[in-house]
Design a protein around this motif. Structure first.
Motif, PDB file in Angstrom:
ATOM      1  N   PRO A 149       0.809  -1.227   0.000  1.00  0.00           N
ATOM      2  CA  PRO A 149       0.000   0.000   0.000  1.00  0.00           C
ATOM      3  C   PRO A 149       0.839   1.273   0.000  1.00  0.00           C
ATOM      4  N   ALA A 150       1.947   1.274   0.739  1.00  0.00           N
ATOM      5  CA  ALA A 150       2.776   2.481   0.844  1.00  0.00           C
ATOM      6  C   ALA A 150       3.307   2.917  -0.515  1.00  0.00           C
ATOM      7  N   SER A 151       3.779   1.959  -1.317  1.00  0.00           N
ATOM      8  CA  SER A 151       4.325   2.313  -2.624  1.00  0.00           C
ATOM      9  C   SER A 151       3.226   2.550  -3.649  1.00  0.00           C
ATOM     10  N   LYS A 152       2.116   1.815  -3.536  1.00  0.00           N
ATOM     11  CA  LYS A 152       1.038   1.941  -4.519  1.00  0.00           C
ATOM     12  C   LYS A 152       0.340   3.292  -4.429  1.00  0.00           C
ATOM     13  N   TYR A 153       0.124   3.781  -3.207  1.00  0.00           N
ATOM     14  CA  TYR A 153      -0.662   5.003  -3.027  1.00  0.00           C
ATOM     15  C   TYR A 153       0.185   6.214  -2.613  1.00  0.00           C
ATOM     16  N   ARG A 154       1.510   6.068  -2.691  1.00  0.00           N
ATOM     17  CA  ARG A 154       2.389   7.157  -2.247  1.00  0.00           C
ATOM     18  C   ARG A 154       2.105   8.462  -3.011  1.00  0.00           C
ATOM     19  N   ASP A 155       1.931   8.350  -4.326  1.00  0.00           N
ATOM     20  CA  ASP A 155       1.724   9.532  -5.158  1.00  0.00           C
ATOM     21  C   ASP A 155       0.254   9.747  -5.512  1.00  0.00           C
ATOM     22  N   ASP A 156      -0.617   9.028  -4.837  1.00  0.00           N
ATOM     23  CA  ASP A 156      -2.051   9.157  -5.092  1.00  0.00           C
ATOM     24  C   ASP A 156      -2.583  10.377  -4.325  1.00  0.00           C
ATOM     25  N   GLY A 157      -3.223  11.283  -5.040  1.00  0.00           N
ATOM     26  CA  GLY A 157      -3.741  12.495  -4.401  1.00  0.00           C
ATOM     27  C   GLY A 157      -4.756  12.220  -3.313  1.00  0.00           C
ATOM     28  N   ARG A 158      -5.418  11.067  -3.380  1.00  0.00           N
ATOM     29  CA  ARG A 158      -6.419  10.739  -2.363  1.00  0.00           C
ATOM     30  C   ARG A 158      -5.799  10.506  -0.984  1.00  0.00           C
ATOM     31  N   SER A 159      -4.501  10.202  -0.963  1.00  0.00           N
ATOM     32  CA  SER A 159      -3.833   9.968   0.329  1.00  0.00           C
ATOM     33  C   SER A 159      -3.709  11.257   1.144  1.00  0.00           C
ATOM     34  N   GLN A 160      -3.966  12.405   0.491  1.00  0.00           N
ATOM     35  CA  GLN A 160      -3.899  13.686   1.197  1.00  0.00           C
ATOM     36  C   GLN A 160      -5.251  14.083   1.790  1.00  0.00           C
ATOM     37  N   LEU A 161      -6.273  13.274   1.508  1.00  0.00           N
ATOM     38  CA  LEU A 161      -7.608  13.591   2.037  1.00  0.00           C
ATOM     39  C   LEU A 161      -7.660  13.336   3.538  1.00  0.00           C
ATOM     40  N   PRO A 162      -8.559  14.037   4.255  1.00  0.00           N
ATOM     41  CA  PRO A 162      -8.680  13.827   5.705  1.00  0.00           C
ATOM     42  C   PRO A 162      -9.018  12.372   6.035  1.00  0.00           C
ATOM     43  N   GLU A 163      -8.439  11.889   7.110  1.00  0.00           N
ATOM     44  CA  GLU A 163      -8.653  10.481   7.499  1.00  0.00           C
ATOM     45  C   GLU A 163     -10.131  10.194   7.751  1.00  0.00           C
ATOM     46  N   ALA A 164     -10.834  11.132   8.399  1.00  0.00           N
ATOM     47  CA  ALA A 164     -12.257  10.921   8.701  1.00  0.00           C
ATOM     48  C   ALA A 164     -13.073  10.746   7.421  1.00  0.00           C
ATOM     49  N   PHE A 165     -12.701  11.482   6.392  1.00  0.00           N
ATOM     50  CA  PHE A 165     -13.387  11.391   5.096  1.00  0.00           C
ATOM     51  C   PHE A 165     -13.189  10.005   4.488  1.00  0.00           C
ATOM     52  N   LEU A 166     -11.955   9.521   4.522  1.00  0.00           N
ATOM     53  CA  LEU A 166     -11.657   8.200   3.959  1.00  0.00           C
ATOM     54  C   LEU A 166     -12.342   7.091   4.755  1.00  0.00           C
ATOM     55  N   MET A 167     -12.339   7.234   6.079  1.00  0.00           N
ATOM     56  CA  MET A 167     -12.988   6.230   6.933  1.00  0.00           C
ATOM     57  C   MET A 167     -14.489   6.163   6.640  1.00  0.00           C
ATOM     58  N   ARG A 168     -15.086   7.328   6.384  1.00  0.00           N
ATOM     59  CA  ARG A 168     -16.524   7.350   6.096  1.00  0.00           C
ATOM     60  C   ARG A 168     -16.825   6.606   4.799  1.00  0.00           C
ATOM     61  N   HIS A 169     -15.960   6.812   3.811  1.00  0.00           N
ATOM     62  CA  HIS A 169     -16.146   6.103   2.538  1.00  0.00           C
ATOM     63  C   HIS A 169     -15.939   4.601   2.711  1.00  0.00           C
ATOM     64  N   LEU A 170     -15.035   4.205   3.575  1.00  0.00           N
ATOM     65  CA  LEU A 170     -14.808   2.789   3.842  1.00  0.00           C
ATOM     66  C   LEU A 170     -16.063   2.167   4.450  1.00  0.00           C
ATOM     67  N   GLU A 171     -16.674   2.878   5.406  1.00  0.00           N
ATOM     68  CA  GLU A 171     -17.906   2.386   6.033  1.00  0.00           C
ATOM     69  C   GLU A 171     -19.058   2.334   5.033  1.00  0.00           C
ATOM     70  N   GLU A 172     -19.123   3.340   4.158  1.00  0.00           N
ATOM     71  CA  GLU A 172     -20.189   3.370   3.152  1.00  0.00           C
ATOM     72  C   GLU A 172     -20.048   2.211   2.159  1.00  0.00           C
TER      73      GLU A 172
END
Length: 203
Positions: free
Chosen positions: A37-60
């Motif tokens: 995961p570290a190398s795959k998403y290192r340059d992914d702009g989504r990794s800069q999104l707030p953690e709470a936002f990503l967690m909400r999408h995971l739950e959804e």
């Protein structure tokens, strides 16, 4: 050519399309599981999104999987009811059709053929719906992740990894439910044809 392929897929309940699509999705899941995961998403702009936002999408995404599984359960129930109608048709044939020696009216064979086709489609649709209900891996944030991944970036890429894996598993289930609907549709159409034959010949 596209029209012919589309008609062929509709007639066969989209099972061929399902097998091909799910083979592709399963391969993607395998590659994702083996990826870092570290190398795959290192340059992914989504990794800069707030953690709470990503967690909400995971739950959804997990909630969406539950909705798909709920539809699969509904399909299984519908198939059970359709089989009841099919068996009633078979009972009517056996009690009301006229058989002299080895000769059976042609429409009885037509009726039996429609019931058989309907039954095969319903069985296939039921098998696909049950496949969608099978237990699959759930990728979610765990207490171990909370302890192991403390840096914000490490947490973000881990959640993104889980999110993408869950999306692919949900896609597998969605494909199975969609093909199940197609098979049920064909099965119901065959049973409707059988009902029309029964009405025409007043069985």
């Amino acid at each position: 050519m596209r029209v012919i392929i589309s008609v062929f897929n509709a007639v066969t309940g989209s099972v061929r399309v399902l097998l091909r699509a799910n083979r592709i999705v399963s391969g993607k899941i395998d590659r994702l599981e083996k990826a870092d995961p570290a190398s795959k998403y290192r340059d992914d702009g989504r990794s800069q999104l707030p953690e709470a936002f990503l967690m909400r999408h995971l739950e959804e995404e997990l909630a969406r999987r539950e909705v798909i599984e709920g539809k699969a359960k509904t399909n299984v129930l519908g198939i059970t009811l359709a089989f009841s109608a099919m068996f009633a048709g078979v009972a009517l044939i056996s009690s009301n059709s006229t058989i002299s020696g080895s000769c059976v009216d042609w429409w009885v064979w037509l009726l039996l053929g429609l019931l058989l086709i309907g039954g095969l489609f319903l069985l296939t649709g039921g098998a696909l719906a049950l496949s969608a209900l099978r237990i699959a891996k759930i990728y979610t944030w765990t207490p171990e992740d909370e302890v192991k991944h403390t840096a914000p970036e490490a947490r973000a890429v881990r959640v993104l990894w889980y999110l993408e894996l869950n999306q692919e598993v949900t896609r597998l289930k969605t494909n199975q439910v969609d093909a199940s609907y197609s098979c049920i549709r064909n099965g119901v159409m065959a049973l409707a044809g059988a009902a029309i034959v029964m009405g025409l010949f007043r069985l």
